[in-house]
Design a protein around this motif. Structure first.
Motif, PDB file in Angstrom:
ATOM      1  N   SER A 224       4.913  11.244  26.593  1.00  0.00           N
ATOM      2  CA  SER A 224       4.537  12.492  25.917  1.00  0.00           C
ATOM      3  C   SER A 224       4.889  12.442  24.437  1.00  0.00           C
ATOM      4  O   SER A 224       4.116  12.899  23.583  1.00  0.00           O
ATOM      5  N   TYR A 228       2.245  12.668  21.400  1.00  0.00           N
ATOM      6  CA  TYR A 228       2.343  13.711  20.375  1.00  0.00           C
ATOM      7  C   TYR A 228       2.411  13.117  18.973  1.00  0.00           C
ATOM      8  O   TYR A 228       1.752  13.616  18.044  1.00  0.00           O
ATOM      9  N   ALA A 253       9.273  18.009  28.564  1.00  0.00           N
ATOM     10  CA  ALA A 253       8.434  17.183  29.436  1.00  0.00           C
ATOM     11  C   ALA A 253       9.174  16.767  30.705  1.00  0.00           C
ATOM     12  O   ALA A 253       8.554  16.567  31.752  1.00  0.00           O
ATOM     13  N   HIS A 312       0.881  22.394  33.204  1.00  0.00           N
ATOM     14  CA  HIS A 312       0.501  20.972  33.129  1.00  0.00           C
ATOM     15  C   HIS A 312      -0.511  20.569  34.203  1.00  0.00           C
ATOM     16  O   HIS A 312      -0.998  19.440  34.203  1.00  0.00           O
ATOM     17  N   SER A 353       1.666  21.370  24.492  1.00  0.00           N
ATOM     18  CA  SER A 353       2.702  20.636  25.216  1.00  0.00           C
ATOM     19  C   SER A 353       2.256  20.323  26.638  1.00  0.00           C
ATOM     20  O   SER A 353       2.447  19.206  27.141  1.00  0.00           O
ATOM     21  N   ILE A 356      -0.545  17.646  26.777  1.00  0.00           N
ATOM     22  CA  ILE A 356      -0.003  16.298  26.584  1.00  0.00           C
ATOM     23  C   ILE A 356       0.672  15.796  27.854  1.00  0.00           C
ATOM     24  O   ILE A 356       0.417  14.677  28.318  1.00  0.00           O
ATOM     25  N   VAL A 357       1.533  16.622  28.438  1.00  0.00           N
ATOM     26  CA  VAL A 357       2.260  16.217  29.642  1.00  0.00           C
ATOM     27  C   VAL A 357       1.288  15.980  30.802  1.00  0.00           C
ATOM     28  O   VAL A 357       1.526  15.110  31.652  1.00  0.00           O
ATOM     29  N   ALA A 360       0.230  12.408  30.494  1.00  0.00           N
ATOM     30  CA  ALA A 360       1.352  11.515  30.773  1.00  0.00           C
ATOM     31  C   ALA A 360       1.706  11.491  32.254  1.00  0.00           C
ATOM     32  O   ALA A 360       1.959  10.430  32.837  1.00  0.00           O
TER      33      ALA A 360
END
Length: 420
Positions: A224, A228, A253, A312, A353, A356-357, A360
């Motif tokens: 993550s 970023y 994360a 997420h 956030s 992104i997670v 990942a």
């Protein structure tokens, strides 16, 4: 001569003021890894050093956490990073860092290629030969707590003058570094306290869910951060904002699936890959339970941890497989069990956030073995993320992810799964 001395004193005064400002910022960094990287960066800036590394103590070994080299960085395309490094070595007097760790005293070397044979330590030229670099001046110091406990070793390389010529580390530089290092250690102590609290919370989740292991959590967190950093470069995010955001993201994360502590073992530890509709809806509730753990949200870290835990699994396209959608945390009770019907959340309404997670987490789940499936190949896992760009995942986040592919692969190797 008097003019030169005055200018030197003024320069040192300016650097001290800069150090004081940075020290305040270090105290606010909560993640240990982010803090270590920042300590290395700022120490180099203070004395205009071209390169350096920072190591942490792991048992009787020193493990590198970060390496930096401006000369090599300039050879890369904008936004790219140096290769992700991962190695450790025994603490002994044969290595310069090991010698400093053992003696607890800093070491200032004017020329690493001219170390006296009477010294127990030697400089290993192999890295220079491999990377076509010339290490000359080197300053290495221990990062020690007040009680004498060694946290790590900081090594900076090739001090430069105003014209860019490599020079030795002066006595003034030593004093500035020592002053800064003392504050850095204090900040590290506070960060380690936070880290230990985070690890305890995550250990609780690991006890409940065998899939939620420490290596998985560390990989998702590190992925993550890399995603970023590249996303922020692509979007010209100001440096100050990057520092603040990445510190919170690195920790938040790790909490992406912490809500599984509230899910029944019957469902959580089911080995079959298929859930019934009822079981699936109960499992989805881990997103809401995880977010509720951070109520009331009293800090930016609390807010981001809530965002990550809650969203997420929401889809970029707002598709029906995304969850939990638009939901008020206060409307859900763990006694309710399943997630209620909600309006989908999509696009940039999903916090960055969480977007992104999401990438990942799915990549890590695909590329590692689970009790109900074998691991996908790395290439197949990357291809799956790419294929779902614009549907399950934010296309700009996927772009950033693909741009840091080499570093993602290196992190994979740094945090292998527990042996069966």
């Amino acid at each position: 001569m008097i003019h030169n001395r005055f200018m030197s004193e003024k320069s040192n005064e300016d650097r001290l003021q800069h150090i004081i400002g940075i020290e305040r910022q270090l105290g606010g960094i909560k993640d240990v890894d982010v803090l270590l990287e920042r300590i290395l960066t700022e120490t180099r800036r203070i004395v205009n050093a071209d390169a350096g590394s920072i190591y942490v103590v792991e048992g009787d070994r020193l493990k590198i956490k970060y390496g930096q080299n401006d000369t090599h960085l300039k050879e890369l395309a904008p936004g790219e990073k140096l290769p992700y490094t991962c190695f450790s070595f025994p603490i002994n007097e044969k290595q310069i860092c090991g010698y400093v760790a053992l003696t607890g005293k800093p070491l200032n070397i004017k020329d690493c290629y001219r170390i006296s044979d009477s010294k127990p330590y030697k400089f290993n030229k192999n890295t220079d030969l491999t990377t076509d670099y010339r290490t000359k001046s080197m300053y290495t110091l221990p990062l020690k707590m007040a009680n004498g406990k060694l946290l790590g070793v900081l090594q900076i390389i090739n001090a430069k003058d105003e014209e860019g010529k490599v020079i030795s580390f002066s006595e003034d530089s030593e004093l500035l570094i020592s002053h800064f290092a003392a504050s850095a250690v204090q900040a590290l102590q506070h960060a380690y306290l936070t880290s230990n609290m985070v690890k305890r919370m995550l250990k609780m989740a690991e006890f409940r869910d065998p899939k939620e292991t420490y290596p998985h959590i560390e990989r998702v967190s590190s992925f993550s951060l890399e995603i970023y950093d590249r996303w922020a470069f692509n979007h010209n995010v100001p440096e100050a904002e990057i520092h603040r955001y990445r510190d919170n993201l690195k920790i938040a994360a790790k909490f992406h699936d912490v809500g599984k502590v509230g899910i029944s073992d019957v469902i959580l530890k089911k080995t079959s890959p298929r859930f019934t509709d009822e079981e699936r809806n109960i499992m989805k509730a881990h997103t809401i339970i995880g977010a509720q753990l951070f109520e009331p949200a009293e800090s930016l870290l609390d807010i981001m941890s809530q965002e990550v835990a809650l969203h997420h699994h929401d889809r970029w396209d707002g598709g029906k497989n995304g969850y939990p959608g638009k939901i008020n945390l206060s409307d859900f009770s763990i006694k309710d069990g399943a997630v209620p019907e909600t309006e989908p959340l999509s696009g940039k309404d999903i916090p960055l956030s969480a977007r992104i997670v999401a990438v990942a987490d799915v990549f890590d789940a695909l590329s590692h073995k689970r009790c109900y499936k074998e691991a996908w190949s790395i290439d197949d896992a990357f291809a799956e993320i790419q294929n779902n760009s614009g549907t399950q995942f934010d296309p700009e986040v996927v772009l950033a992810f693909m741009q840091v592919k080499d570093r993602i692969c290196s992190i994979q190797m740094d945090y292998p799964d527990y042996p069966d």
